[in-house]
Design an enzyme around this catalytic site. Structure first.
Site, PDB file in Angstrom:
ATOM      1  N   HIS A  41      26.970   2.176 -12.488  1.00 56.22           N
ATOM      2  CA  HIS A  41      26.179   2.940 -11.725  1.00 56.22           C
ATOM      3  C   HIS A  41      25.218   3.754 -12.578  1.00 56.22           C
ATOM      4  O   HIS A  41      25.449   4.458 -13.617  1.00 56.22           O
ATOM      5  CB  HIS A  41      26.786   3.914 -10.934  1.00 56.22           C
ATOM      6  CG  HIS A  41      26.123   5.033 -10.077  1.00 56.22           C
ATOM      7  ND1 HIS A  41      26.244   6.230 -10.249  1.00 56.22           N
ATOM      8  CD2 HIS A  41      25.604   4.445  -8.971  1.00 56.22           C
ATOM      9  CE1 HIS A  41      25.474   6.855  -9.240  1.00 56.22           C
ATOM     10  NE2 HIS A  41      25.248   5.725  -8.465  1.00 56.22           N
ATOM     11  N   ARG A  42      23.722   3.278 -12.521  1.00 57.37           N
ATOM     12  CA  ARG A  42      22.522   3.924 -13.103  1.00 57.37           C
ATOM     13  C   ARG A  42      22.966   3.614 -14.610  1.00 57.37           C
ATOM     14  O   ARG A  42      22.729   4.264 -15.392  1.00 57.37           O
ATOM     15  CB  ARG A  42      22.424   5.365 -12.916  1.00 57.37           C
ATOM     16  CG  ARG A  42      22.456   5.598 -11.508  1.00 57.37           C
ATOM     17  CD  ARG A  42      22.149   7.041 -11.406  1.00 57.37           C
ATOM     18  NE  ARG A  42      22.602   7.566 -10.022  1.00 57.37           N
ATOM     19  CZ  ARG A  42      22.688   8.922  -9.657  1.00 57.37           C
ATOM     20  NH1 ARG A  42      22.523   9.768 -10.549  1.00 57.37           N
ATOM     21  NH2 ARG A  42      23.081   9.071  -8.317  1.00 57.37           N
ATOM     22  N   GLU A  68      23.660  -1.116 -11.916  1.00 62.12           N
ATOM     23  CA  GLU A  68      22.837  -0.750 -10.799  1.00 62.12           C
ATOM     24  C   GLU A  68      21.428   0.066 -11.170  1.00 62.12           C
ATOM     25  O   GLU A  68      21.773   0.961 -12.193  1.00 62.12           O
ATOM     26  CB  GLU A  68      23.900   0.215 -10.012  1.00 62.12           C
ATOM     27  CG  GLU A  68      23.295   0.582  -8.639  1.00 62.12           C
ATOM     28  CD  GLU A  68      22.883   1.943  -8.355  1.00 62.12           C
ATOM     29  OE1 GLU A  68      22.298   2.293  -7.450  1.00 62.12           O
ATOM     30  OE2 GLU A  68      22.593   2.616  -9.483  1.00 62.12           O
ATOM     31  N   ASP A  70      17.895   2.256 -10.044  1.00 66.79           N
ATOM     32  CA  ASP A  70      17.069   2.921  -8.731  1.00 66.79           C
ATOM     33  C   ASP A  70      15.734   2.439  -9.116  1.00 66.79           C
ATOM     34  O   ASP A  70      15.251   3.023 -10.135  1.00 66.79           O
ATOM     35  CB  ASP A  70      17.304   4.328  -8.863  1.00 66.79           C
ATOM     36  CG  ASP A  70      19.015   4.757  -8.628  1.00 66.79           C
ATOM     37  OD1 ASP A  70      19.229   4.403  -7.407  1.00 66.79           O
ATOM     38  OD2 ASP A  70      19.421   5.135  -9.365  1.00 66.79           O
ATOM     39  N   HIS A  83      16.303   7.695 -10.734  1.00 71.33           N
ATOM     40  CA  HIS A  83      17.091   8.109  -9.660  1.00 71.33           C
ATOM     41  C   HIS A  83      16.146   9.045  -8.527  1.00 71.33           C
ATOM     42  O   HIS A  83      16.198   8.822  -7.339  1.00 71.33           O
ATOM     43  CB  HIS A  83      18.473   8.504  -9.732  1.00 71.33           C
ATOM     44  CG  HIS A  83      19.249   8.829  -8.501  1.00 71.33           C
ATOM     45  ND1 HIS A  83      19.240  10.059  -7.910  1.00 71.33           N
ATOM     46  CD2 HIS A  83      20.044   7.943  -7.791  1.00 71.33           C
ATOM     47  CE1 HIS A  83      20.052  10.168  -6.941  1.00 71.33           C
ATOM     48  NE2 HIS A  83      20.482   8.904  -6.742  1.00 71.33           N
ATOM     49  N   GLU A 142      18.571  -0.967  -6.389  1.00 66.74           N
ATOM     50  CA  GLU A 142      18.331  -0.018  -5.275  1.00 66.74           C
ATOM     51  C   GLU A 142      16.857   0.275  -5.239  1.00 66.74           C
ATOM     52  O   GLU A 142      16.158   0.716  -5.791  1.00 66.74           O
ATOM     53  CB  GLU A 142      19.249   1.267  -5.420  1.00 66.74           C
ATOM     54  CG  GLU A 142      19.132   1.943  -4.158  1.00 66.74           C
ATOM     55  CD  GLU A 142      19.853   3.367  -4.064  1.00 66.74           C
ATOM     56  OE1 GLU A 142      20.545   3.585  -5.015  1.00 66.74           O
ATOM     57  OE2 GLU A 142      19.402   4.187  -3.136  1.00 66.74           O
ATOM     58  N   LYS A 144      14.955   3.174  -3.716  1.00 69.53           N
ATOM     59  CA  LYS A 144      15.223   4.288  -3.891  1.00 69.53           C
ATOM     60  C   LYS A 144      13.830   5.081  -2.835  1.00 69.53           C
ATOM     61  O   LYS A 144      13.011   4.818  -3.697  1.00 69.53           O
ATOM     62  CB  LYS A 144      15.403   5.115  -5.282  1.00 69.53           C
ATOM     63  CG  LYS A 144      15.658   6.517  -4.841  1.00 69.53           C
ATOM     64  CD  LYS A 144      16.861   6.982  -4.105  1.00 69.53           C
ATOM     65  CE  LYS A 144      18.155   6.704  -5.084  1.00 69.53           C
ATOM     66  NZ  LYS A 144      19.253   6.756  -4.056  1.00 69.53           N
ATOM     67  N   ASP A 267      30.183   5.209 -12.626  1.00 66.82           N
ATOM     68  CA  ASP A 267      29.656   5.893 -13.969  1.00 66.82           C
ATOM     69  C   ASP A 267      30.496   5.429 -15.383  1.00 66.82           C
ATOM     70  O   ASP A 267      29.832   5.493 -16.286  1.00 66.82           O
ATOM     71  CB  ASP A 267      29.631   7.319 -14.047  1.00 66.82           C
ATOM     72  CG  ASP A 267      28.485   7.906 -12.909  1.00 66.82           C
ATOM     73  OD1 ASP A 267      27.761   7.211 -12.465  1.00 66.82           O
ATOM     74  OD2 ASP A 267      28.468   8.993 -12.694  1.00 66.82           O
TER      75      ASP A 267
HETATM   76  O1  G3P Z   1      24.937   2.111  -5.859  1.00 61.51           O
HETATM   77  C1  G3P Z   1      25.385   3.101  -5.170  1.00 61.51           C
HETATM   78  C2  G3P Z   1      24.610   4.250  -5.330  1.00 61.51           C
HETATM   79  O2  G3P Z   1      23.800   4.308  -6.312  1.00 61.51           O
HETATM   80  C3  G3P Z   1      23.982   5.244  -4.071  1.00 61.51           C
HETATM   81  O3  G3P Z   1      23.672   6.370  -4.636  1.00 61.51           O
HETATM   82  O4  G3P Z   1      22.492   8.317  -4.767  1.00 61.51           O
HETATM   83  O5  G3P Z   1      23.671   7.118  -6.612  1.00 61.51           O
HETATM   84  O6  G3P Z   1      21.670   6.066  -5.518  1.00 61.51           O
HETATM   85  P1  G3P Z   1      22.863   6.961  -5.479  1.00 61.51           P
HETATM   86 CA    CA Z   2      21.406   4.313  -6.983  1.00 54.51          CA
END
Ligand code: G3P
Ligand code: CA
Length: 276
Positions: A41-42, A68, A70, A83, A142, A144, A267
């Site tokens: 994640h990120r 992942e 954004d 993000h 993503e 965003k 994470d």
């Molecule tokens: O990939 C899922 C997640 O990234 C969604 O929430 O706020 O972390 O972008 P957020």
């Molecule tokens: Ca995200």
């Protein structure tokens, strides 16, 4: 039924009648457990500043299956990876991403907030992330707050097409968003790229809502607080996969293993796969 679902149904039909059908009968497993896509994640954001090259490199080193990211846009039209819709939390600057030029964004320090050893990390561009990681890890993209950036869908599609990442053999690209109109548009622009619905709203899990999502989405990606076994089964019966977020504890990862999700977005990639 979506075009993608029709294609899958055709393949499933052929396999069912093939002499090798037995070989394909069981789900892939790791030991006793269903095999799960490990999505950082990120980047490996528990250990390095989110959405930076340091976090993405670490995720690859930790053998994550996907990173992942954004994606947003600078005032002068450059696609950037960050993000929040402001730079305040994760850089030494202030202001909205869309009010700052690429040069202004690129002059910010996106690493020091996480620790002095990360000083000098930059906000990456979308294109640099595609070029650096495609072939090394999957990329879960993503969009965003795409409502802030009219036309961002076309721009993202163009960047993927230029790199042949819009073709079916490049299955490790997925595009997701909380904005359903935006991902519907992405599905039209890039019909062969898997699309993911993001939500934490239980209202999006009714049979009617899920049925509608399945007409254009391949993934349904909810926050883990709304995941149940029944939801997982419903998603699978509609031909979609489920990836859930954001895992920041071993307990949360273990819960999602038990729910038999297809992907865990964390994470901490080592909670999903301790191969580090
Ligand atoms: O990939 C899922 C997640 O990234 C969604 O929430 O706020 O972390 O972008 P957020
Ligand atoms: Ca995200």
């Amino acid at each position: 039924m979506s075009k993608k679902l029709l294609l899958s149904a055709g393949i499933a039909f052929s396999l069912f009648f093939s002499p090798f059908s037995q070989a394909f009968a069981a789900e892939p497993t790791v030991g006793e457990r269903k095999q799960v896509e490990n999505i950082a994640h990120r980047g490996a954001a528990g250990y390095a500043p989110e959405n930076t090259i340091a976090a993405f490199d670490l995720a690859v080193e930790m053998k994550a299956d996907y990173i992942e990211i954004d994606v947003q846009r600078s005032k002068d039209g450059e696609l950037v990876v960050i993000h929040d819709t402001t730079v305040d939390r994760t850089t030494d600057g202030t202001g909205k991403v869309g009010d700052l030029t690429f040069e202004q964004l690129r002059n910010l320090d996106a690493g020091s907030w996480k620790g002095e050893q990360f000083a000098g990390e930059l906000i990456p561009t979308f294109e640099e992330v595609l070029d650096r990681y495609h072939g090394k890890a999957g990329i879960l993209i993503e969009l965003k707050a795409p409502e802030l950036y009219p036309g961002i869908e076309e721009q993202v599609a163009e960047a993927l097409k230029e790199r042949n990442l819009d073709k079916p053999q490049n299955e490790k690209i997925i595009i997701q968003s909380f904005n359903f109109e935006s991902i519907k548009k992405m599905d039209q622009l890039l019909p062969k790229v898997p699309i993911g619905v993001l939500t934490s709203n239980p209202k999006d899990t009714t049979p009617e809502a899920l049925q509608e999502f399945s007409t254009y989405a391949d993934w349904f990606n909810p926050s883990y607080g709304i995941v149940t076994e029944e939801l997982v089964n419903q998603i699978h019966s509609l031909g979609m996969k489920i990836g859930s977020w954001t895992v920041r504890s071993q307990e949360a990862a273990d819960f999602l293993f038990e729910m038999k999700v297809d992907a865990i977005i964390s994470d901490y990639p080592d909670y999903v796969d301790p191969r580090k």
